[in-house]
Scaffold this active site. Sequence first.
Site, short mmCIF file in Angstrom:
data_model
loop_
_atom_site.label_atom_id
_atom_site.label_comp_id
_atom_site.label_asym_id
_atom_site.label_seq_id
_atom_site.Cartn_x
_atom_site.Cartn_y
_atom_site.Cartn_z
N ARG A 9 5.64 -41.11 -20.15
CA ARG A 9 4.97 -41.59 -18.91
C ARG A 9 5.76 -42.90 -18.33
O ARG A 9 5.79 -43.20 -16.96
CB ARG A 9 3.74 -42.12 -19.36
CG ARG A 9 2.55 -42.23 -18.12
CD ARG A 9 1.34 -42.29 -18.44
NE ARG A 9 0.45 -42.60 -17.32
CZ ARG A 9 -0.33 -43.69 -17.10
NH1 ARG A 9 -0.19 -44.83 -18.19
NH2 ARG A 9 -1.05 -43.99 -16.40
N HIS A 69 6.85 -42.96 -14.22
CA HIS A 69 6.42 -44.02 -13.64
C HIS A 69 7.47 -44.86 -12.79
O HIS A 69 7.38 -45.64 -12.04
CB HIS A 69 5.43 -45.12 -13.95
CG HIS A 69 3.77 -44.41 -14.23
ND1 HIS A 69 2.83 -44.78 -14.00
CD2 HIS A 69 3.34 -43.00 -14.57
CE1 HIS A 69 1.73 -44.34 -13.93
NE2 HIS A 69 2.35 -43.12 -14.33
N ASP A 79 15.41 -46.32 -11.86
CA ASP A 79 16.23 -47.81 -11.87
C ASP A 79 15.60 -48.77 -12.89
O ASP A 79 15.97 -50.03 -13.12
CB ASP A 79 16.37 -48.08 -10.51
CG ASP A 79 15.16 -48.40 -9.99
OD1 ASP A 79 13.91 -48.60 -10.58
OD2 ASP A 79 14.90 -49.11 -8.79
N SER A 91 13.06 -50.38 -13.02
CA SER A 91 12.02 -51.22 -12.16
C SER A 91 10.79 -51.64 -12.85
O SER A 91 10.39 -52.77 -12.62
CB SER A 91 11.85 -51.11 -10.81
OG SER A 91 11.26 -49.87 -10.52
N ASN A 123 -0.62 -48.58 -13.28
CA ASN A 123 0.28 -49.21 -14.16
C ASN A 123 -0.70 -50.11 -15.03
O ASN A 123 -0.49 -50.27 -16.30
CB ASN A 123 1.59 -49.70 -13.61
CG ASN A 123 2.39 -48.82 -13.32
OD1 ASN A 123 2.68 -47.62 -13.60
ND2 ASN A 123 3.30 -49.16 -12.46
N PRO A 139 0.67 -40.37 -8.12
CA PRO A 139 -0.36 -39.60 -7.94
C PRO A 139 -1.52 -40.33 -8.74
O PRO A 139 -1.41 -40.70 -9.77
CB PRO A 139 0.12 -38.33 -8.72
CG PRO A 139 1.53 -38.15 -8.55
CD PRO A 139 2.03 -39.74 -8.72
N HIS A 178 1.09 -33.87 -19.68
CA HIS A 178 -0.36 -33.97 -19.97
C HIS A 178 -0.84 -33.20 -21.04
O HIS A 178 -1.82 -33.48 -21.62
CB HIS A 178 -1.61 -33.87 -18.85
CG HIS A 178 -1.35 -35.09 -18.00
ND1 HIS A 178 -2.27 -35.17 -16.93
CD2 HIS A 178 -0.62 -36.24 -17.87
CE1 HIS A 178 -1.70 -36.24 -16.20
NE2 HIS A 178 -0.94 -36.82 -16.66
#
Length: 322
Positions: free
Chosen positions: A67, A71, A79, A81, A99, A168, A198
């Site tokens: 995950r 994300h 990258d 981030s 998050n 999403p 999932h």
Amino acid sequence: MANLSASSRVFKLSTFTLCLLVLFGTGSAQLSANFYARTCPNFRSVITRAVNTAVRNEARMGASLLRLHFHDCFVNGCDASVLLDDTANFTGEKTAGPNSNSIRGFNVIDTIKTQLESQCPGVVSCADILSAAARDSVVALRGPGWNVLFGRRDSTTASLSGANSNLPSPASSLSTLISSFSNLGFTANEMIALSGAHTIGQARCTVFRNRLYNDNNINASFAATLTPNCPTSGGDNNLSPLDSSATSFDNRYYSDLINQKGLLHSDQELFNGGSADAQVRTYSSNSATFFRDFASAMVKMSNLSPLTGSSGQVRTNCRKTN
């Protein structure tokens, strides 16, 4: 006529290539399987060993590392981030709605990075660690593997707004899911395959409570098993498995959807009398097809707009810029 036809083919090929460059970023062509062959030849074994240990200690960690990769890539490309901590003058992506109190596994990435820095200082990027750890997590839970390319560099910025808008929601409709993935170049079938992530992991009560008490397309006996752990109020962080075999990467997720046992509203939208139903049935009855399509879509996702060459940096600490 033959020359005109050849010119036309060249034009079409050039147009296609340009579209790929726009979609994946010009740097994706610089990724390669042997990027660290000379600079850090043992990096894969370091990552795999750490992931296997983490998953053995807690099976849910496999889903968490997968995950994290999702994300990360869905915001501004792959990258790293998502790993950046907030500071007094910098706001990262960790506090974004999708998050906050949700993504986890940072300590495993930290462990891997520390080990790699001791062997090959300043060489292996956090973005590449995330990509490899996602693949190793799926394999550790008996899912498919895929060929990961390397050479990503790490972002020095993050986008809180991007994380809030691009990821999403568990309340998404089928049309919203198709649109969200389409914006990144994925087909509807690729979205359905990637949703199969999932098949592992758990979700908090707060993200499926509304489905539990308000959706009509939920199996009654399934709902009855969830209500004690997810009351109408309170227990927001209580966990329930995303499918009926949440510690094994398999195709049970799709069988559950056919039986109206999708935990999230967005899950059940994939099988609700709409355009995704047929593909869900296919994956439910053929795990090999699901594995193949999932692996293919993961390769595509892990190559979304990477920073390469002189762009970005290789962070010494994945939580902060150098």
